[in-house]
Design a protein around this motif. Structure first.
Motif, mmCIF file in Angstrom:
data_model
loop_
_atom_site.group_PDB
_atom_site.id
_atom_site.type_symbol
_atom_site.label_atom_id
_atom_site.label_comp_id
_atom_site.label_asym_id
_atom_site.label_seq_id
_atom_site.Cartn_x
_atom_site.Cartn_y
_atom_site.Cartn_z
ATOM 1 N N MET A 192 35.248 22.250 38.315
ATOM 2 C CA MET A 192 35.193 23.696 38.134
ATOM 3 C C MET A 192 34.112 24.033 37.117
ATOM 4 S SD MET A 192 39.216 24.725 38.086
ATOM 5 C CE MET A 192 38.865 26.316 37.400
ATOM 6 N N LYS A 193 33.491 25.189 37.322
ATOM 7 C CA LYS A 193 32.474 25.626 36.376
ATOM 8 C C LYS A 193 33.129 25.962 35.048
ATOM 9 C CE LYS A 193 29.392 27.758 39.720
ATOM 10 N NZ LYS A 193 28.835 29.037 40.176
ATOM 11 N N LYS A 194 32.406 25.634 33.976
ATOM 12 C CA LYS A 194 32.875 26.004 32.650
ATOM 13 C C LYS A 194 32.823 27.524 32.525
ATOM 14 C CE LYS A 194 32.116 25.022 27.809
ATOM 15 N NZ LYS A 194 31.295 24.344 26.816
ATOM 16 N N ARG A 195 33.802 28.069 31.842
ATOM 17 C CA ARG A 195 33.891 29.522 31.686
ATOM 18 C C ARG A 195 32.685 30.047 30.906
ATOM 19 N NH1 ARG A 195 37.085 33.359 32.793
ATOM 20 N NH2 ARG A 195 37.228 35.155 31.454
ATOM 21 N N SER A 196 32.014 31.015 31.480
ATOM 22 C CA SER A 196 30.814 31.577 30.859
ATOM 23 C C SER A 196 31.116 32.934 30.234
ATOM 24 C CB SER A 196 29.707 31.735 31.911
ATOM 25 O OG SER A 196 30.057 32.754 32.830
ATOM 26 N N SER A 197 30.197 33.390 29.406
ATOM 27 C CA SER A 197 30.366 34.721 28.809
ATOM 28 C C SER A 197 30.277 35.796 29.892
ATOM 29 C CB SER A 197 29.335 34.957 27.710
ATOM 30 O OG SER A 197 28.035 34.866 28.238
ATOM 31 N N ASP A 198 29.517 35.548 30.963
ATOM 32 C CA ASP A 198 29.462 36.495 32.078
ATOM 33 C C ASP A 198 30.831 36.650 32.731
ATOM 34 O OD1 ASP A 198 26.783 37.029 31.742
ATOM 35 O OD2 ASP A 198 26.120 35.689 33.353
ATOM 36 N N MET A 199 31.548 35.544 32.884
ATOM 37 C CA MET A 199 32.884 35.601 33.475
ATOM 38 C C MET A 199 33.821 36.434 32.590
ATOM 39 S SD MET A 199 33.509 31.741 34.771
ATOM 40 C CE MET A 199 32.512 30.977 36.026
ATOM 41 N N GLN A 200 33.712 36.253 31.284
ATOM 42 C CA GLN A 200 34.536 37.035 30.355
ATOM 43 C C GLN A 200 34.219 38.523 30.464
ATOM 44 O OE1 GLN A 200 33.926 35.283 26.500
ATOM 45 N NE2 GLN A 200 34.811 33.336 27.110
ATOM 46 N N GLU A 201 32.930 38.850 30.501
ATOM 47 C CA GLU A 201 32.520 40.246 30.633
ATOM 48 C C GLU A 201 32.962 40.819 31.972
ATOM 49 O OE1 GLU A 201 28.359 40.834 29.717
ATOM 50 O OE2 GLU A 201 28.519 39.451 28.020
ATOM 51 N N ASN A 202 32.848 40.013 33.045
ATOM 52 C CA ASN A 202 33.278 40.461 34.370
ATOM 53 C C ASN A 202 34.769 40.766 34.392
ATOM 54 O OD1 ASN A 202 30.686 40.166 35.361
ATOM 55 N ND2 ASN A 202 31.100 38.203 36.337
ATOM 56 N N LEU A 203 35.560 39.929 33.738
ATOM 57 C CA LEU A 203 37.003 40.158 33.702
ATOM 58 C C LEU A 203 37.310 41.497 33.042
ATOM 59 C CD1 LEU A 203 39.976 39.384 34.016
ATOM 60 C CD2 LEU A 203 39.773 38.092 31.880
ATOM 61 N N LEU A 204 36.753 41.732 31.890
ATOM 62 C CA LEU A 204 37.015 42.980 31.168
ATOM 63 C C LEU A 204 36.513 44.195 31.946
ATOM 64 C CD1 LEU A 204 36.167 41.750 27.569
ATOM 65 C CD2 LEU A 204 38.439 42.054 28.579
ATOM 66 N N SER A 205 35.342 44.091 32.546
ATOM 67 C CA SER A 205 34.799 45.193 33.338
ATOM 68 C C SER A 205 35.660 45.466 34.566
ATOM 69 C CB SER A 205 33.373 44.879 33.797
ATOM 70 O OG SER A 205 32.514 44.795 32.706
ATOM 71 N N CYS A 206 36.111 44.416 35.215
ATOM 72 C CA CYS A 206 36.933 44.555 36.412
ATOM 73 C C CYS A 206 38.277 45.195 36.082
ATOM 74 C CB CYS A 206 37.121 43.184 37.050
ATOM 75 S SG CYS A 206 37.804 43.233 38.702
ATOM 76 N N VAL A 207 38.870 44.801 34.975
ATOM 77 C CA VAL A 207 40.147 45.390 34.559
ATOM 78 C C VAL A 207 39.939 46.869 34.225
ATOM 79 C CG1 VAL A 207 41.951 45.370 32.790
ATOM 80 C CG2 VAL A 207 41.165 43.219 33.792
ATOM 81 N N LYS A 208 38.895 47.168 33.494
ATOM 82 C CA LYS A 208 38.602 48.566 33.134
ATOM 83 C C LYS A 208 38.399 49.413 34.393
ATOM 84 C CE LYS A 208 35.588 51.362 30.257
ATOM 85 N NZ LYS A 208 34.509 51.376 29.277
ATOM 86 N N PHE A 209 37.618 48.912 35.334
ATOM 87 C CA PHE A 209 37.376 49.618 36.591
ATOM 88 C C PHE A 209 38.684 49.852 37.349
ATOM 89 C CE2 PHE A 209 36.843 49.313 41.191
ATOM 90 C CZ PHE A 209 36.013 50.400 41.427
ATOM 91 N N THR A 210 39.533 48.846 37.403
ATOM 92 C CA THR A 210 40.797 48.957 38.135
ATOM 93 C C THR A 210 41.728 49.967 37.474
ATOM 94 O OG1 THR A 210 40.542 46.664 38.884
ATOM 95 C CG2 THR A 210 42.718 47.643 39.115
ATOM 96 N N ILE A 211 41.798 49.940 36.153
ATOM 97 C CA ILE A 211 42.625 50.919 35.441
ATOM 98 C C ILE A 211 42.124 52.333 35.736
ATOM 99 C CG2 ILE A 211 43.237 51.845 33.159
ATOM 100 C CD1 ILE A 211 43.200 48.898 32.144
ATOM 101 N N GLU A 212 40.819 52.532 35.630
ATOM 102 C CA GLU A 212 40.249 53.866 35.844
ATOM 103 C C GLU A 212 40.435 54.343 37.284
ATOM 104 O OE1 GLU A 212 36.234 53.524 34.398
ATOM 105 O OE2 GLU A 212 36.887 53.726 32.301
ATOM 106 N N SER A 213 40.389 53.417 38.239
ATOM 107 C CA SER A 213 40.572 53.809 39.637
ATOM 108 C C SER A 213 42.026 54.144 39.958
ATOM 109 C CB SER A 213 40.042 52.729 40.583
ATOM 110 O OG SER A 213 40.858 51.576 40.511
ATOM 111 N N HIS A 214 42.959 53.697 39.124
ATOM 112 C CA HIS A 214 44.379 54.037 39.307
ATOM 113 C C HIS A 214 44.695 55.433 38.767
ATOM 114 C CE1 HIS A 214 45.183 49.907 40.405
ATOM 115 N NE2 HIS A 214 46.463 50.193 40.583
ATOM 116 N N ASN A 215 43.859 55.927 37.866
ATOM 117 C CA ASN A 215 44.145 57.237 37.231
ATOM 118 C C ASN A 215 43.613 58.379 38.041
ATOM 119 O OD1 ASN A 215 45.502 56.117 35.092
ATOM 120 N ND2 ASN A 215 43.640 55.817 33.896
#
Length: 144
Positions: free
Chosen positions: A121-144
């Motif tokens: 498996m690929k080692k966790r990158s800072s891009d993956m961390q940023e993608n996770l936070l962005s994806c969660v933020k987008f999903t929360i906002e799309s629920h509102n």
């Protein structure tokens, strides 16, 4: 809407908790007793064993909850329940892509049983961390 986290493998819990606070939603982290998780968020501990945490998350999840996990089997069940599922690497798992991820998991398990060499498996990158936070933020906002 709540943010439910499969805590055994999910990074960025503090950043996710800050997002939950910013959007005024409840965040619950699920893990087994072999892990120690410290944070201001609610933590639900489960028995140690195969799929124990997954079973509790499935039982607790409601339609419109946002769940973060890397378990494709759990994700497929949560999608059927109407929940939004985000992989820990920052991409959405939904009815359009879950079957390909389940097939990939099956092929990897088959290869491991036959002792074939499989990719690391690929080692966790800072891009993956940023993608996770962005994806969660987008999903929360799309629920509102």
């Amino acid at each position: 809407m709540r943010l439910l986290i499969d805590g055994d493998a999910c990074p960025n819990k503090e950043e996710l908790y800050q997002l939950a606070l910013d959007y005024n939603i409840e965040m619950i982290v699920f893990c087994d007793y072999s892990h120690i998780i410290n944070g201001e968020y609610e933590t639900i501990y489960c028995d140690v064993g195969h799929d124990e945490v997954d079973q509790i998350i499935y039982k607790e999840a409601h339609r419109d909850d946002i769940i973060i996990t890397q378990d494709y089997g759990l994700a497929s069940l949560l999608i059927l329940k109407g929940a939004s599922v985000i992989h820990v690497n920052g991409f959405i798992l939904d009815e359009d892509n879950i079957y390909s991820y389940l097939a990939s998991r099956y092929e990897s398990a088959k290869a491991r049983r036959s002792k074939k060499k499989i990719k690391q498996m690929k080692k966790r990158s800072s891009d993956m961390q940023e993608n996770l936070l962005s994806c969660v933020k987008f999903t929360i906002e799309s629920h509102n």
